[in-house]
Design a protein around this motif. Structure first.
Motif, PDB file in Angstrom:
ATOM      1  N   LEU A  17       6.405 -24.240 -22.263  1.00 36.33           N
ATOM      2  CA  LEU A  17       7.516 -23.823 -21.827  1.00 36.33           C
ATOM      3  C   LEU A  17       7.900 -22.419 -22.349  1.00 36.33           C
ATOM      4  O   LEU A  17       7.509 -22.191 -23.623  1.00 36.33           O
ATOM      5  CB  LEU A  17       8.499 -24.905 -22.553  1.00 36.33           C
ATOM      6  CG  LEU A  17       8.412 -26.311 -22.092  1.00 36.33           C
ATOM      7  CD1 LEU A  17       9.196 -27.348 -22.787  1.00 36.33           C
ATOM      8  CD2 LEU A  17       8.583 -26.480 -20.402  1.00 36.33           C
ATOM      9  N   PRO A  18       8.839 -21.696 -21.535  1.00 40.44           N
ATOM     10  CA  PRO A  18       8.994 -20.614 -22.076  1.00 40.44           C
ATOM     11  C   PRO A  18      10.063 -20.619 -23.322  1.00 40.44           C
ATOM     12  O   PRO A  18      10.963 -21.613 -23.237  1.00 40.44           O
ATOM     13  CB  PRO A  18       9.859 -20.198 -20.795  1.00 40.44           C
ATOM     14  CG  PRO A  18      10.463 -21.201 -19.989  1.00 40.44           C
ATOM     15  CD  PRO A  18       9.259 -22.407 -20.318  1.00 40.44           C
ATOM     16  N   LYS A  19       9.901 -19.416 -24.097  1.00 43.28           N
ATOM     17  CA  LYS A  19      10.701 -19.560 -25.382  1.00 43.28           C
ATOM     18  C   LYS A  19      11.555 -18.354 -25.241  1.00 43.28           C
ATOM     19  O   LYS A  19      11.438 -17.348 -24.593  1.00 43.28           O
ATOM     20  CB  LYS A  19       9.903 -19.346 -26.397  1.00 43.28           C
ATOM     21  CG  LYS A  19       9.100 -20.563 -26.675  1.00 43.28           C
ATOM     22  CD  LYS A  19       8.051 -20.538 -27.886  1.00 43.28           C
ATOM     23  CE  LYS A  19       7.174 -21.778 -28.057  1.00 43.28           C
ATOM     24  NZ  LYS A  19       6.604 -22.230 -27.046  1.00 43.28           N
ATOM     25  N   GLY A  20      12.823 -18.359 -25.859  1.00 41.61           N
ATOM     26  CA  GLY A  20      13.615 -17.187 -26.047  1.00 41.61           C
ATOM     27  C   GLY A  20      14.761 -17.300 -24.802  1.00 41.61           C
ATOM     28  O   GLY A  20      14.749 -18.308 -24.140  1.00 41.61           O
ATOM     29  N   PRO A  21      15.568 -16.575 -24.963  1.00 38.54           N
ATOM     30  CA  PRO A  21      16.826 -16.575 -23.876  1.00 38.54           C
ATOM     31  C   PRO A  21      16.223 -16.326 -22.395  1.00 38.54           C
ATOM     32  O   PRO A  21      15.220 -15.620 -22.118  1.00 38.54           O
ATOM     33  CB  PRO A  21      17.743 -15.405 -24.081  1.00 38.54           C
ATOM     34  CG  PRO A  21      16.700 -14.324 -24.800  1.00 38.54           C
ATOM     35  CD  PRO A  21      15.596 -15.065 -25.451  1.00 38.54           C
ATOM     36  N   MET A  32      19.429 -16.900 -15.720  1.00 37.09           N
ATOM     37  CA  MET A  32      18.770 -17.948 -14.686  1.00 37.09           C
ATOM     38  C   MET A  32      18.535 -19.160 -15.479  1.00 37.09           C
ATOM     39  O   MET A  32      18.424 -19.210 -16.799  1.00 37.09           O
ATOM     40  CB  MET A  32      17.427 -17.406 -14.125  1.00 37.09           C
ATOM     41  CG  MET A  32      17.778 -16.106 -13.418  1.00 37.09           C
ATOM     42  SD  MET A  32      16.317 -15.766 -12.421  1.00 37.09           S
ATOM     43  CE  MET A  32      15.316 -14.936 -13.413  1.00 37.09           C
ATOM     44  N   GLY A  33      18.397 -20.164 -14.818  1.00 35.38           N
ATOM     45  CA  GLY A  33      17.925 -21.744 -15.627  1.00 35.38           C
ATOM     46  C   GLY A  33      16.476 -21.845 -15.260  1.00 35.38           C
ATOM     47  O   GLY A  33      15.635 -21.331 -14.041  1.00 35.38           O
ATOM     48  N   ASP A  38       9.792 -22.899 -13.151  1.00 35.33           N
ATOM     49  CA  ASP A  38       9.915 -21.517 -13.168  1.00 35.33           C
ATOM     50  C   ASP A  38      11.328 -21.037 -13.252  1.00 35.33           C
ATOM     51  O   ASP A  38      12.335 -21.870 -13.168  1.00 35.33           O
ATOM     52  CB  ASP A  38       9.412 -20.806 -11.735  1.00 35.33           C
ATOM     53  CG  ASP A  38       9.137 -19.462 -11.670  1.00 35.33           C
ATOM     54  OD1 ASP A  38       8.977 -18.747 -12.852  1.00 35.33           O
ATOM     55  OD2 ASP A  38       8.737 -18.756 -10.600  1.00 35.33           O
ATOM     56  N   TRP A  39      11.607 -19.692 -13.518  1.00 36.96           N
ATOM     57  CA  TRP A  39      13.149 -19.191 -13.685  1.00 36.96           C
ATOM     58  C   TRP A  39      13.809 -19.309 -12.150  1.00 36.96           C
ATOM     59  O   TRP A  39      12.931 -18.742 -11.408  1.00 36.96           O
ATOM     60  CB  TRP A  39      13.062 -17.789 -14.541  1.00 36.96           C
ATOM     61  CG  TRP A  39      12.671 -17.863 -15.703  1.00 36.96           C
ATOM     62  CD1 TRP A  39      11.491 -17.639 -16.295  1.00 36.96           C
ATOM     63  CD2 TRP A  39      13.467 -18.714 -16.548  1.00 36.96           C
ATOM     64  NE1 TRP A  39      11.673 -18.047 -17.660  1.00 36.96           N
ATOM     65  CE2 TRP A  39      12.712 -18.463 -18.045  1.00 36.96           C
ATOM     66  CE3 TRP A  39      14.643 -19.296 -16.748  1.00 36.96           C
ATOM     67  CZ2 TRP A  39      13.066 -18.931 -19.262  1.00 36.96           C
ATOM     68  CZ3 TRP A  39      15.028 -19.934 -18.343  1.00 36.96           C
ATOM     69  CH2 TRP A  39      14.100 -19.546 -19.322  1.00 36.96           C
ATOM     70  N   ALA A  40      14.744 -19.701 -12.080  1.00 37.74           N
ATOM     71  CA  ALA A  40      15.482 -19.500 -10.787  1.00 37.74           C
ATOM     72  C   ALA A  40      17.223 -19.507 -11.101  1.00 37.74           C
ATOM     73  O   ALA A  40      17.438 -20.012 -12.044  1.00 37.74           O
ATOM     74  CB  ALA A  40      15.198 -20.815  -9.894  1.00 37.74           C
TER      75      ALA A  40
END
Length: 54
Positions: A17-21, A32-33, A38-40
């Motif tokens: 999972l992505p980390k950070g803001p 984004m969320g 993926d970010w969207a």
């Protein structure tokens, strides 16, 4: 059942999972969320997001 079948090790999925803001949307500039892996930006992409919308 064999005892060997119980020795399955799964990868650490939390590390994927992505980390950070979250990154900012390139269109509106809001954060984004993380949606469907993926970010969207929900505001810019509309409400009908995801694989069920086709």
């Amino acid at each position: 059942m064999d005892d060997e079948e119980d020795d399955i090790e799964l990868p650490d999925f939390l590390s994927l999972l992505p980390k950070g803001p979250p990154p900012d949307c390139p269109i509106c500039g809001d954060p984004m969320g993380f949606i469907d892996g993926d970010w969207a930006c929900v505001d810019c992409n509309g409400e009908l997001m995801g694989p069920e919308t086709g």
